[in-house]
Design a protein around this motif. Sequence first.
Motif, PDB file in Angstrom:
ATOM      1  N   PRO A   1      -7.667 -14.689 -12.214  1.00 57.10           N
ATOM      2  CA  PRO A   1      -7.922 -13.089 -11.892  1.00 57.10           C
ATOM      3  C   PRO A   1      -8.609 -13.264 -10.446  1.00 57.10           C
ATOM      4  N   ILE A   2      -8.361 -12.494  -9.579  1.00 61.28           N
ATOM      5  CA  ILE A   2      -8.770 -12.217  -8.084  1.00 61.28           C
ATOM      6  C   ILE A   2      -9.133 -10.871  -7.894  1.00 61.28           C
ATOM      7  N   THR A   3     -10.392 -10.445  -7.641  1.00 63.02           N
ATOM      8  CA  THR A   3     -10.883  -9.346  -7.506  1.00 63.02           C
ATOM      9  C   THR A   3     -11.195  -9.008  -5.910  1.00 63.02           C
ATOM     10  N   LEU A   4     -10.561  -7.887  -5.407  1.00 67.30           N
ATOM     11  CA  LEU A   4     -10.589  -7.509  -4.161  1.00 67.30           C
ATOM     12  C   LEU A   4     -11.459  -6.345  -3.997  1.00 67.30           C
ATOM     13  N   ARG A   5     -12.086  -6.217  -2.831  1.00 65.52           N
ATOM     14  CA  ARG A   5     -13.278  -5.264  -2.520  1.00 65.52           C
ATOM     15  C   ARG A   5     -12.664  -4.280  -1.506  1.00 65.52           C
ATOM     16  N   LEU A   6     -12.510  -3.240  -1.561  1.00 65.21           N
ATOM     17  CA  LEU A   6     -12.042  -2.668  -0.606  1.00 65.21           C
ATOM     18  C   LEU A   6     -13.316  -1.660   0.057  1.00 65.21           C
TER      19      LEU A   6
ATOM     20  N   ASN B   1       0.860  -1.342   0.175  1.00 63.15           N
ATOM     21  CA  ASN B   1      -0.106   0.271  -0.015  1.00 63.15           C
ATOM     22  C   ASN B   1       0.736   1.162   0.038  1.00 63.15           C
ATOM     23  N   PRO B   2       1.009   2.048  -1.092  1.00 59.48           N
ATOM     24  CA  PRO B   2       1.723   3.207  -1.241  1.00 59.48           C
ATOM     25  C   PRO B   2       1.308   4.431  -0.622  1.00 59.48           C
ATOM     26  N   THR B   3      -0.009   4.386  -0.231  1.00 57.62           N
ATOM     27  CA  THR B   3      -0.702   5.463   0.450  1.00 57.62           C
ATOM     28  C   THR B   3      -0.411   5.819   1.649  1.00 57.62           C
ATOM     29  N   ASP B   4      -0.983   6.959   2.116  1.00 57.16           N
ATOM     30  CA  ASP B   4      -0.874   7.634   3.652  1.00 57.16           C
ATOM     31  C   ASP B   4      -1.953   6.773   4.511  1.00 57.16           C
ATOM     32  N   GLN B   5      -2.840   5.947   3.880  1.00 58.64           N
ATOM     33  CA  GLN B   5      -4.112   5.669   4.827  1.00 58.64           C
ATOM     34  C   GLN B   5      -4.130   4.038   4.655  1.00 58.64           C
ATOM     35  N   PRO B   6      -4.279   3.494   5.469  1.00 56.74           N
ATOM     36  CA  PRO B   6      -4.504   1.718   5.475  1.00 56.74           C
ATOM     37  C   PRO B   6      -5.693   1.468   4.608  1.00 56.74           C
ATOM     38  N   LEU B   7      -5.672   0.472   3.859  1.00 53.85           N
ATOM     39  CA  LEU B   7      -6.663   0.082   3.199  1.00 53.85           C
ATOM     40  C   LEU B   7      -7.327  -1.250   3.467  1.00 53.85           C
ATOM     41  N   LYS B   8      -8.666  -1.202   3.850  1.00 52.51           N
ATOM     42  CA  LYS B   8      -9.315  -2.345   4.274  1.00 52.51           C
ATOM     43  C   LYS B   8      -9.808  -3.225   3.244  1.00 52.51           C
ATOM     44  N   ILE B   9      -9.330  -4.685   3.125  1.00 49.38           N
ATOM     45  CA  ILE B   9     -10.016  -5.235   1.886  1.00 49.38           C
ATOM     46  C   ILE B   9     -11.314  -6.148   2.659  1.00 49.38           C
ATOM     47  N   VAL B  10     -12.454  -5.833   2.304  1.00 46.30           N
ATOM     48  CA  VAL B  10     -13.666  -6.496   2.952  1.00 46.30           C
ATOM     49  C   VAL B  10     -14.324  -7.530   2.223  1.00 46.30           C
ATOM     50  N   GLY B  11     -13.915  -7.979   0.885  1.00 45.93           N
ATOM     51  CA  GLY B  11     -14.503  -8.950   0.160  1.00 45.93           C
ATOM     52  C   GLY B  11     -13.230  -9.524  -0.960  1.00 45.93           C
TER      53      GLY B  11
ATOM     54  N   VAL C   1     -11.716 -14.763   9.067  1.00 44.10           N
ATOM     55  CA  VAL C   1     -11.647 -13.396   9.291  1.00 44.10           C
ATOM     56  C   VAL C   1     -12.452 -12.628   8.354  1.00 44.10           C
ATOM     57  N   GLU C   2     -12.895 -11.546   8.818  1.00 44.58           N
ATOM     58  CA  GLU C   2     -14.115 -10.656   8.016  1.00 44.58           C
ATOM     59  C   GLU C   2     -13.274  -9.826   6.998  1.00 44.58           C
ATOM     60  N   ALA C   3     -12.218  -9.145   7.316  1.00 45.57           N
ATOM     61  CA  ALA C   3     -11.560  -8.281   6.593  1.00 45.57           C
ATOM     62  C   ALA C   3      -9.869  -8.445   6.599  1.00 45.57           C
ATOM     63  N   LEU C   4      -9.229  -8.021   5.871  1.00 47.79           N
ATOM     64  CA  LEU C   4      -7.881  -7.756   5.864  1.00 47.79           C
ATOM     65  C   LEU C   4      -7.299  -6.378   5.728  1.00 47.79           C
ATOM     66  N   THR C   5      -6.461  -5.721   6.449  1.00 49.41           N
ATOM     67  CA  THR C   5      -5.963  -4.503   6.464  1.00 49.41           C
ATOM     68  C   THR C   5      -4.671  -4.241   5.896  1.00 49.41           C
ATOM     69  N   VAL C   6      -4.140  -3.749   4.913  1.00 51.04           N
ATOM     70  CA  VAL C   6      -2.815  -3.279   4.448  1.00 51.04           C
ATOM     71  C   VAL C   6      -2.502  -1.957   4.912  1.00 51.04           C
ATOM     72  N   PRO C   7      -1.488  -1.777   5.790  1.00 50.95           N
ATOM     73  CA  PRO C   7      -1.231  -0.744   6.674  1.00 50.95           C
ATOM     74  C   PRO C   7      -0.569   0.443   5.678  1.00 50.95           C
ATOM     75  N   ALA C   8      -0.778   1.598   6.082  1.00 53.93           N
ATOM     76  CA  ALA C   8      -0.450   2.730   5.157  1.00 53.93           C
ATOM     77  C   ALA C   8       1.215   2.601   5.248  1.00 53.93           C
ATOM     78  N   ARG C   9       1.537   2.860   3.667  1.00 56.10           N
ATOM     79  CA  ARG C   9       2.984   2.740   3.327  1.00 56.10           C
ATOM     80  C   ARG C   9       3.500   1.287   3.751  1.00 56.10           C
ATOM     81  N   GLY C  10       2.952   0.291   3.742  1.00 54.10           N
ATOM     82  CA  GLY C  10       3.141  -1.223   4.202  1.00 54.10           C
ATOM     83  C   GLY C  10       2.830  -2.100   3.624  1.00 54.10           C
ATOM     84  N   ARG C  11       3.032  -3.472   4.003  1.00 57.85           N
ATOM     85  CA  ARG C  11       2.798  -4.617   3.255  1.00 57.85           C
ATOM     86  C   ARG C  11       1.924  -5.550   4.036  1.00 57.85           C
TER      87      ARG C  11
END
Length: 146
Positions: free
Chosen positions: A126-131, A45-55, A86-96
């Motif tokens: 193909p795998i589609t991740l919903r944020l 995740n190259p952004t400044d905000q964590p991104l939550k994968i919900v589906g 688990v219900e969701a996965l979170t990619v940390p800001a500027r992290g893996r």
Amino acid sequence: MGWMRTLVVVLFAGLALAQPTLRLEEGWVRRVPGNITAAYMVLYNPTDQPLKIVGASTPIATRVEFHQTTQAGQEDHLDLSAMRRVEALTVPARGRLKILPGGYHLMLYGLREKNPQPLAEGQKVPITLRLEGGASLTFTLTAQMR
């Protein structure tokens, strides 16, 4: 007229920055002969905000769930592992986020309903991740025996 052009450029730049983005650094789907398999990946995740994968979804399976493998029985010197959803996965800001064997993984169910033939070595999946927030990203993984 110059200030309007600048305003339009700034607005478009802001829209581009607002789009969530993840980078796939590595990924594969375990090639198995059965009806259930797992997908693994490392996301950055190259952004400044964590991104939550919900589906997640894929055309090769009827259902995709997020699971985590945990080690149990350490105090008894037993090597037991358990899997929990688990219900969701979170990619940390500027992290893996490492979705790898022994930790988080995507379980793909109902392969035979979608594919009469087992996955082939090297097949593109193909795998589609919903944020959270409604955006979705599609990545192409490769079926591999590993």
